[in-house]
Design a protein around this motif. Structure first.
Motif, short mmCIF file in Angstrom:
data_model
loop_
_atom_site.label_atom_id
_atom_site.label_comp_id
_atom_site.label_asym_id
_atom_site.label_seq_id
_atom_site.Cartn_x
_atom_site.Cartn_y
_atom_site.Cartn_z
N LYS A 1 0.83 -1.10 -0.10
CA LYS A 1 -0.08 -0.17 0.04
C LYS A 1 0.96 1.24 -0.12
CE LYS A 1 -3.89 -2.34 1.25
NZ LYS A 1 -5.03 -2.38 0.48
N SER A 2 2.14 1.04 0.05
CA SER A 2 3.21 2.11 0.34
C SER A 2 2.81 3.23 1.05
CB SER A 2 3.53 3.02 -1.30
OG SER A 2 2.33 3.02 -1.81
N TRP A 3 2.38 2.71 2.33
CA TRP A 3 2.36 3.73 3.50
C TRP A 3 3.31 4.07 3.96
CZ3 TRP A 3 -0.83 -0.55 6.31
CH2 TRP A 3 -2.26 -0.87 5.76
N ASN A 4 3.62 5.31 4.64
CA ASN A 4 4.62 5.90 5.41
C ASN A 4 4.97 5.59 6.52
OD1 ASN A 4 6.58 8.14 4.62
ND2 ASN A 4 4.95 9.54 4.53
N VAL A 5 5.90 4.29 6.57
CA VAL A 5 6.00 3.62 8.04
C VAL A 5 7.12 4.23 8.71
CG1 VAL A 5 6.83 1.32 8.85
CG2 VAL A 5 5.23 1.43 6.80
N ARG A 6 6.76 4.46 9.85
CA ARG A 6 8.14 5.01 10.92
C ARG A 6 8.59 4.15 11.59
NH1 ARG A 6 6.82 9.71 8.90
NH2 ARG A 6 5.22 11.09 9.98
N THR A 7 7.88 3.04 12.19
CA THR A 7 8.49 1.77 12.81
C THR A 7 7.58 0.51 12.61
OG1 THR A 7 7.31 2.27 14.90
CG2 THR A 7 9.66 3.12 14.55
N LEU A 8 8.15 -0.53 12.64
CA LEU A 8 7.32 -1.92 12.79
C LEU A 8 8.17 -2.76 13.42
CD1 LEU A 8 5.30 -3.90 11.68
CD2 LEU A 8 6.66 -4.09 9.58
N TYR A 9 7.65 -3.50 14.48
CA TYR A 9 8.41 -4.51 15.29
C TYR A 9 7.35 -5.55 15.99
CZ TYR A 9 7.41 -0.78 19.07
OH TYR A 9 6.66 -0.23 19.88
N GLY A 10 7.87 -6.61 16.00
CA GLY A 10 7.18 -7.33 17.12
C GLY A 10 7.48 -7.36 18.33
N GLU A 11 6.44 -7.19 19.48
CA GLU A 11 6.85 -7.04 20.56
C GLU A 11 7.07 -7.95 21.59
OE1 GLU A 11 5.34 -4.10 22.82
OE2 GLU A 11 4.16 -3.00 21.49
#
Lengths: 323, 244
Positions: free
Chosen positions: A289-299
């Protein structure tokens, strides 16, 4: 090294410690966690022989506290809460006094003091009365006192309380250095500290142990364990909400808007099973979707959340359940 | 023994680390001098002895010794160092004895600073030095008695003011138990044996005998026993506080 069995302490009608049992082996750093008044300090005071237990047994390096208290106390280095010290003495006089009491004299005392001073970095204030020292230095004088005789067992009540971040780091490093050869118990309010230095943590609430495990195992009890958090530009939030809830395996979702950022926390079907693929699926979706991702992580989980869920008072618990 | 000595040294140094020691000594010497010359009629008596000097010691000690003793345990409890002290490998009796001996040594130093009195008397006349020495020994033991009482009471509280006031009251009872203020009250209802026993607890009775130059072993035994009993009581109080 430390064996505690069925420890109980009552002050009049109030039960401060209510049947605590655990043991600590050499090389372990045990973190005592719990709200104020949970019984952490009381337990430590009993182990060090300052308070007599109402019931139960404590053994330190094979010496039973209460029957063979002096032998047990020789094995222990203790930093009481607030690091009390004789305010009218200088650190040098104070450490000499402790060395005297501990039976170190002459060159052995000088060497022990030099080593403790070096490890706690208080060489610059050795001639100043303790009452004129800053909180950080006083704490370190207390630390120096506790490690002076290189004890096999170290018990420290809030060793980093009131220290600035640099000093905290130094104290943690010191504890980590000593950890392999000693059995150490520390109490703390700072949850990150448990992760940083403890090999095992006990959560105590109202005199009872409510959780016992490695910091990682305790963290894994959090409902956030294996959840996935994605932070996006706030502009993408509305579009993302529906797409994310449709991702395979997602059962619920939490949102948090902070300025220009908007974060989603996605919970998978089973929090216990390691489901790393969820992160991948969300990552792929965001790229598609080409979102503007800042961070992505598994908790990995949140220790403070585990702490609160295990120790909050009854009233809050029922309210929480009702809601 | 090593621990007793370590605590003794620390406590004694503790007195001199603050102005307390000097304030105490100056006041003690002033009072001793003032009482001796103005109330004791030292010169008017025209005798080369120190009776006028010694007779006020019990009354001075009554207020000044509790001031030395009050900090012994109460201060440690208030500041929290008691937790450090009692978690160190020290036998309880060592801590009790070390603290008491330090305070006693301090009282002894103060007492010995009154030596100009002795010199004055010796210069002006020809006193019986044995009697004066007996007076000093008696006074020193009596100070120990007051200190042991104060030490035990200091162990019961974290408040130095309470420790002081209660010590003064208890010390007062021990001082005057041979005087009519106590004996009249007791003689009304108690048999003679009880009366004699209570009266025999009086510091004054035992001290006056010593000041007269009669060092009776029984008077010394009295003070030593009194010190022993109060120190044991002090140890019991400290131990009981451990049980919470």
């Amino acid at each position: 090294m430390i064996e505690i069995d069925g420890l109980v302490k009552k002050f009049g009608p109030f039960t401060a410690v209510d049947g605590i049992s655990f043991s600590v082996a050499r090389g372990e750093v045990l973190g005592f966690l719990g709200p104020n008044g949970a019984g952490k300090s009381t337990t430590m005071k009993m182990v060090t022989g300052f308070l007599a237990p109402t019931a139960g047994h404590i053994s330190v390096c094979g010496h039973e506290v209460g029957r063979d208290t002096l032998a047990a106390q020789r094995m222990i280095g203790y930093l009481p809460e607030g690091a009390p010290a004789y305010a009218d003495m200088t650190p040098l006089q104070f450490l000499r006094f402790i060395a005297d009491i501990r039976g170190l004299n002459g060159s052995a005392a000088t060497a022990a003091i030099a080593r403790a001073v070096d490890r706690t970095e208080i060489a610059g204030v050795m001639e100043q009365p303790i009452e004129t020292l800053s909180k950080g230095f006083r704490r370190r004088v207390g630390l120096a006192q506790s490690i002076l005789h290189d004890p096999p067992v170290l018990i420290m009540d809030e060793p980093t309380d009131g220290l600035d971040p640099n000093q905290k780091f130094a104290v943690r490093k010191l504890i980590a250095e000593m950890a392999p050869t000693k059995a150490i118990i520390i109490s703390t309010h700072i949850l990150e500290e448990v992760d940083a230095i403890c090999s095992r943590a006990l959560i105590i609430d109202r005199g009872r142990i409510v959780a016992d495990g490695t910091p990682a195992a305790l963290t894994a009890r959090s409902r956030y364990h294996n959840a996935v958090t994605l932070t996006l530009d706030a502009g993408d939030a509305d579009a993302a909400r529906d797409a994310l809830s449709a991702v395979e395996g997602v059962v619920s979702m939490e949102e948090d808007a902070r300025g220009a950022d908007h974060s989603f926390t996605l919970f998978a079907t089973s929090a216990d099973e390691a489901d790393t693929s969820l992160v991948d699926r969300v990552g792929n979706l965001a790229r598609e979707k080409s979102w503007n991702v800042r961070t992505l992580y598994g908790e990995p989980g949140r220790l403070d959340e585990v702490f609160r869920s295990l120790t909050r008072p009854d009233t809050e618990k029922t309210q929480g359940d009702a809601a | 023994m090593r621990e007793t000595l370590a605590i003794f040294k620390r406590e004694l140094a503790g007195y001199f680390a603050t102005p307390l020691a000097f304030v105490f000594m100056i006041i003690f010497l002033f009072c001793v001098g003032g009482f001796t010359f103005y109330l004791g009629g030292h010169f008017e008596a025209g005798q080369a002895n120190l009776k006028g000097f010694f007779q006020f010691h019990p009354w001075l000690y009554l207020f000044l010794i509790p001031a030395i003793a009050m900090r012994l345990w109460a201060e440690e409890r208030r500041v929290g160092t008691i937790e450090l002290l009692l978690s160190l490998p020290i036998p309880l009796w060592s801590a009790v004895l070390g603290k008491f001996l330090a305070a006693w040594a301090f009282a002894g130093i103060s007492l010995s600073l009154t030596f100009p009195m002795w010199l004055t008397v010796a210069y002006l006349g020809d006193p019986d030095h044995g009697v004066i020495l007996a007076g000093y020994v008696g006074s020193f033991f009596m100070a120990g008695g007051y200190l042991a009482i104060g030490s035990c009471i200091s162990a019961t509280t974290r408040n130095q003011v309470i420790a002081f006031v209660v010590s003064v009251v208890v010390s007062f009872l021990f001082t005057v138990s041979g005087l009519p203020i106590v004996t009249d009250f007791v003689s009304v209802w108690a048999p003679q044996a009880v009366l004699t026993t209570i009266a025999s607890f009086s510091f004054l009775t035992h001290f006056e005998a010593i000041v007269e130059g009669v060092i009776d072993l029984r008077d010394i035994i009295y003070f030593v026993t009194l010190i022993g009993v109060w120190l044991v009581a002090c140890g019991i109080v400290v131990d009981m506080k451990k049980a919470g």
